[in-house]
Design a protein around this motif. Sequence first.
Motif, PDB file in Angstrom:
ATOM      1  N   UNK A 373       0.620  -1.200  -0.143  1.00 33.69           N
ATOM      2  CA  UNK A 373       0.096  -0.551  -0.286  1.00 33.69           C
ATOM      3  C   UNK A 373       0.771   1.437   0.349  1.00 33.69           C
ATOM      4  N   UNK A 374       0.996   1.892   1.065  1.00 33.22           N
ATOM      5  CA  UNK A 374       2.490   3.144   1.378  1.00 33.22           C
ATOM      6  C   UNK A 374       3.276   3.047  -0.490  1.00 33.22           C
ATOM      7  N   UNK A 375       3.906   1.811  -0.045  1.00 32.46           N
ATOM      8  CA  UNK A 375       5.223   1.994  -1.446  1.00 32.46           C
ATOM      9  C   UNK A 375       4.289   2.604  -2.489  1.00 32.46           C
ATOM     10  N   UNK A 376       3.627   1.348  -2.875  1.00 35.99           N
ATOM     11  CA  UNK A 376       3.127   2.365  -4.891  1.00 35.99           C
ATOM     12  C   UNK A 376       2.419   3.372  -4.288  1.00 35.99           C
ATOM     13  N   UNK A 377       1.601   3.466  -3.380  1.00 29.86           N
ATOM     14  CA  UNK A 377       0.324   4.398  -3.372  1.00 29.86           C
ATOM     15  C   UNK A 377       1.279   5.792  -3.331  1.00 29.86           C
ATOM     16  N   UNK A 378       2.379   5.899  -2.288  1.00 23.04           N
ATOM     17  CA  UNK A 378       3.711   6.944  -2.240  1.00 23.04           C
ATOM     18  C   UNK A 378       3.795   6.953  -3.633  1.00 23.04           C
ATOM     19  N   UNK A 379       4.702   6.070  -4.189  1.00 23.28           N
ATOM     20  CA  UNK A 379       5.688   5.980  -5.147  1.00 23.28           C
ATOM     21  C   UNK A 379       5.098   6.996  -6.922  1.00 23.28           C
TER      22      UNK A 379
END
Length: 433
Positions: A373-379
């Motif tokens: 969640x955090x990694x792909x969304x922030x990317x």
Amino acid sequence: PPPTKKKVIIVGAGPIGLFTALKLARTNIPVLILEKSPQLSTAPRAVGYHGAALAALKRTPVYHKARELGFFGKGICWRRSLVADQDENHNRNGDGEMGKKMGDIIASLAGYGHGVLYLPQGMLTRLIYEEVVRTGLVEVRFGWEVSDVIQHGDDDDDGVTAVARKVSGHGEEERFTGKFLVGADGGKSAVRKILQIPLQGHSWPERIVAMDVLLEDKHLDPMFPTSMVVHPVNFGLVTPLEPVREGEKTLYRCSVATDPGDERTDEELVEEASLRVLLEGFAPGPRPLDVDIVGSSAYRTHQLCAFTLRKGRCVLAGDAAHLNNPFGALGLTTGLLDADALANTLDMIINEKKAIDLLDVYADERKRVFQTFVDPVSTQNKLRCASDPDTVTEDWLIRGVINHTPDVMEAFGRPFFDVWPTDMRKLAALRGY
């Protein structure tokens, strides 16, 4: 339950370490915090709190004071970079030099749930610290640098020892022993390095220059105070750090990406002359630009996660466990949700005698949340900002926002409440702890 005889040791008196300590103290668990710096940090960092992270704050006394000091914004928008302001009254000296204003809104997204609470990280840290001290169960030692961590085995009541030296004076060494140790000491975590836990992922090529500046923006849209500026090179964020007062200067955070080929040092990037050049192309207002630079920092951004968040009785949280770029406010907020889950985990282990392996559930679940969640969304948040403003409307989220497509909004917003947090009590019950 009565106070435990042994403390949880937390390394790092930033917001994550302090929030973990506050949650533990509220379950009657004494805590010792060791902080390398001589005082709380006031560096320009995170600003916004939303979704499940805001809900976690609401479950503590910190929230009401944060709400009094901060303010709520209803949404964010994606904008083009600065354009000339045709208002002749916006020219200060009549020499024909036009003032500048934020470019047109490409798309705007109203706040999902309860919107976004804006409060500079340093102010939130101070509020949490004051609540921590008020509990009477937390000791904070500033100016102590951890140099080693010794674990004594899962069956030992004095499970872990932190070896620390005093930064000032003669550097005297002392040992602190407790049941568990939490590494909440930031992206350059000494605890993570001592435990020999590698980071996995990548770093972005450009650097971000964050500037806290006092300026007046006569064209601010109060509905969407935060602007994500779309540009292939100098993309960034402009957001107020305090309620905007008409006709007065307001404290803003301007975060601007620099060209990846810029070979200047971080120190050179934050020299005043360099900052003013960046602001000339990024800050709205009359020209000559009338801004007061309050603070600044230059840093690289990353998408990194620790290989594991647990080794024995030692666990990681916040930036010590994972790092991501600042677009979308998923850094500090994810750390607050780590702290919330970790404090609940330690409460169950210490006060309710749950098995110590419950720490594996915490470690695995928080890493899973980051990776899925955090990694792909922030990317993707970052990549949207670093796009061509003429073609970014072809992005699925931007198109959905422009078209006000309900199912797209639901698909984007719901995970900030359902996926982002970790309900450790529910997981403990499901897995038979």
